[in-house]
Design a protein around this motif. Sequence first.
Motif, PDB file in Angstrom:
ATOM      1  N   SER A  77     -12.822  21.475  35.749  1.00  0.00           N
ATOM      2  CA  SER A  77     -13.796  21.094  36.571  1.00  0.00           C
ATOM      3  C   SER A  77     -14.349  20.077  36.241  1.00  0.00           C
ATOM      4  CB  SER A  77     -14.894  22.029  36.195  1.00  0.00           C
ATOM      5  OG  SER A  77     -14.793  23.463  36.942  1.00  0.00           O
ATOM      6  N   HIS A 122      -8.168  18.394  40.599  1.00  0.00           N
ATOM      7  CA  HIS A 122      -9.390  19.198  40.579  1.00  0.00           C
ATOM      8  C   HIS A 122      -9.539  19.794  42.069  1.00  0.00           C
ATOM      9  CE1 HIS A 122     -13.897  19.702  40.676  1.00  0.00           C
ATOM     10  NE2 HIS A 122     -13.493  20.626  40.258  1.00  0.00           N
ATOM     11  N   SER A 162     -11.353  22.296  44.938  1.00  0.00           N
ATOM     12  CA  SER A 162     -12.763  22.953  45.225  1.00  0.00           C
ATOM     13  C   SER A 162     -12.904  24.075  45.651  1.00  0.00           C
ATOM     14  CB  SER A 162     -13.546  21.729  45.950  1.00  0.00           C
ATOM     15  OG  SER A 162     -14.922  22.057  46.011  1.00  0.00           O
ATOM     16  N   ASN A 163     -13.684  24.936  45.333  1.00  0.00           N
ATOM     17  CA  ASN A 163     -13.865  26.589  45.608  1.00  0.00           C
ATOM     18  C   ASN A 163     -14.445  26.680  47.042  1.00  0.00           C
ATOM     19  OD1 ASN A 163     -13.609  29.259  45.337  1.00  0.00           O
ATOM     20  ND2 ASN A 163     -15.511  29.597  44.341  1.00  0.00           N
ATOM     21  N   ASN A 220     -18.310  17.234  40.841  1.00  0.00           N
ATOM     22  CA  ASN A 220     -19.144  17.869  40.040  1.00  0.00           C
ATOM     23  C   ASN A 220     -20.276  17.246  39.132  1.00  0.00           C
ATOM     24  OD1 ASN A 220     -18.274  20.447  40.450  1.00  0.00           O
ATOM     25  ND2 ASN A 220     -16.476  20.329  38.743  1.00  0.00           N
ATOM     26  N   LEU A 268     -22.608  17.531  41.953  1.00  0.00           N
ATOM     27  CA  LEU A 268     -22.947  18.948  42.443  1.00  0.00           C
ATOM     28  C   LEU A 268     -23.842  19.398  41.055  1.00  0.00           C
ATOM     29  CD1 LEU A 268     -22.912  21.696  43.491  1.00  0.00           C
ATOM     30  CD2 LEU A 268     -20.678  22.107  42.122  1.00  0.00           C
ATOM     31  N   TYR A 269     -23.627  19.014  39.902  1.00  0.00           N
ATOM     32  CA  TYR A 269     -24.335  19.435  38.619  1.00  0.00           C
ATOM     33  C   TYR A 269     -25.901  18.657  38.474  1.00  0.00           C
ATOM     34  CZ  TYR A 269     -20.958  23.161  37.214  1.00  0.00           C
ATOM     35  OH  TYR A 269     -20.409  23.981  37.144  1.00  0.00           O
ATOM     36  N   MET A 275     -27.525  21.027  40.852  1.00  0.00           N
ATOM     37  CA  MET A 275     -27.775  22.362  40.265  1.00  0.00           C
ATOM     38  C   MET A 275     -28.769  22.254  39.451  1.00  0.00           C
ATOM     39  SD  MET A 275     -25.802  24.669  42.125  1.00  0.00           S
ATOM     40  CE  MET A 275     -24.119  25.140  42.496  1.00  0.00           C
TER      41      MET A 275
HETATM   42  C1  LIG Z   1     -20.801  25.855  40.134  1.00  0.00           C
HETATM   43  C2  LIG Z   1     -19.482  25.183  40.277  1.00  0.00           C
HETATM   44  N1  LIG Z   1     -18.978  24.434  39.235  1.00  0.00           N
HETATM   45  C3  LIG Z   1     -17.795  23.870  39.449  1.00  0.00           C
HETATM   46  C4  LIG Z   1     -16.999  23.828  40.569  1.00  0.00           C
HETATM   47  C5  LIG Z   1     -15.589  23.053  40.762  1.00  0.00           C
HETATM   48  O1  LIG Z   1     -15.098  22.656  39.527  1.00  0.00           O
HETATM   49  C6  LIG Z   1     -17.510  24.492  41.768  1.00  0.00           C
HETATM   50  C7  LIG Z   1     -17.067  24.385  43.211  1.00  0.00           C
HETATM   51  O2  LIG Z   1     -15.749  23.869  43.309  1.00  0.00           O
HETATM   52  O3  LIG Z   1     -17.574  24.945  44.084  1.00  0.00           O
HETATM   53  C8  LIG Z   1     -18.828  25.071  41.600  1.00  0.00           C
HETATM   54  O4  LIG Z   1     -19.465  25.615  42.695  1.00  0.00           O
END
Ligand SMILES: Cc1ncc(C=O)c(C(=O)O)c1O
Length: 305
Positions: free
Chosen positions: A114, A135, A137-138, A186, A189-190, A193
Amino acid sequence: MIRTAVIGLGTMGTGMVATLARAGMAVSAYDVSADQRANALPAISAANQVLNALGMPDKGGDVAPRIVDSLADCVADADLVIENVPEKLDLKVEVLHQIDALVSGSCVLASDTSGIPITKLQADVSAPGRVIGMHWSNPPHIIPIIEVVAGAQTSPETVSWMVETVTGLNMLPVLVKKDVPGFVENRILYAIMREAVDLVEKGVIDAESLDTCVSWGIGYKLAVVGPMALLDMAGLDIYQAVGSYLNEDLCARKDVSALIAEKTGRGDLGMKTGGGMFDYTPEQVGELRAARAKKLVAVRRALET
Ligand SMILES: Cc1ncc(C=O)c(C(=O)O)c1O
Ligand SMILES: NC(=O)c1ccc[n+]([C@@H]2O[C@H](COP(=O)([O-])OP(=O)(O)OC[C@H]3O[C@@H](n4cnc5c(N)ncnc54)[C@H](O)[C@@H]3O)[C@@H](O)[C@H]2O)c1
């Protein structure tokens, strides 16, 4: 036919295997856990149903993925090995070291990390030029982007090969130009978050309302208008005015919120343990995954028009 091995069949592994096989690769997969190996094929089949709904061409033919019970069997004769074990540097380095001893000198070693810098992962590999970040993504079979990240020793040929291979998967390669922690997706995203968790922890908003606010606000908007384009849509003057007082007030903590740390300390990890920010029964986990996949497919189809 590219022979690909996937190491780790957890949250990311089965959707990844389905995507690779669907694109016509010969796929082998291994997990240290017998339970994860036993549960893999039904999960891969479910991911394939979603790929059907996406209208993804099936080049896999009758070649089913092999779920094997040893690392050596999994990576034998592989052209590409994707390391997909938990996000722990020491574990990843050890697994890459084990793989390195089992593969040919031309095999590409990719990590689905990640955000651990690839430079750290490739240091002890015999041919570091063949180590690269891949990398996903989910959920990996639905979200089309794959970040391609070179470490300090990754060869340009490996980068070019990976970009071409990701494209051949009907996925979108995103070339990250510097091997920074978290890469690009990320880091953004982080940052989101960290602020989101901070707002819930401070009682500014409850968890469910925060999700509604973000999903139907910036989440919805950013799916159509990316951040750089949004600056132009809103007006750079607006961004400058708001940023001039807001940036200094945003959460800038260097650690992980106690709200999260206390939960992980109790083993409350989310859907995979039945509880995290919210609680789930096993039935609800299945229902949620199916419903979210259906919505993600619908949104992706809309975005592709
Ligand atoms: C919380 C979170 N942390 C890492 C990743 C990906 O590396 C994801 C994602 O791909 O959605 C994630 O939601
Ligand atoms: N979950 C996500 O949203 C997400 C998204 C993108 C990337 N990633 C990254 O992908 C990697 C895997 O994440 P995940 O969410 O699938 O983790 P996970 O914990 O769900 O699955 C990891 C799997 O690896 C297996 N494993 C552990 N040690 C092993 C070993 N030595 N050999 C073989 N298998 C082993 C475990 O049994 C488990 O099934 C991590 O680096 C993670 O940061 C996760």
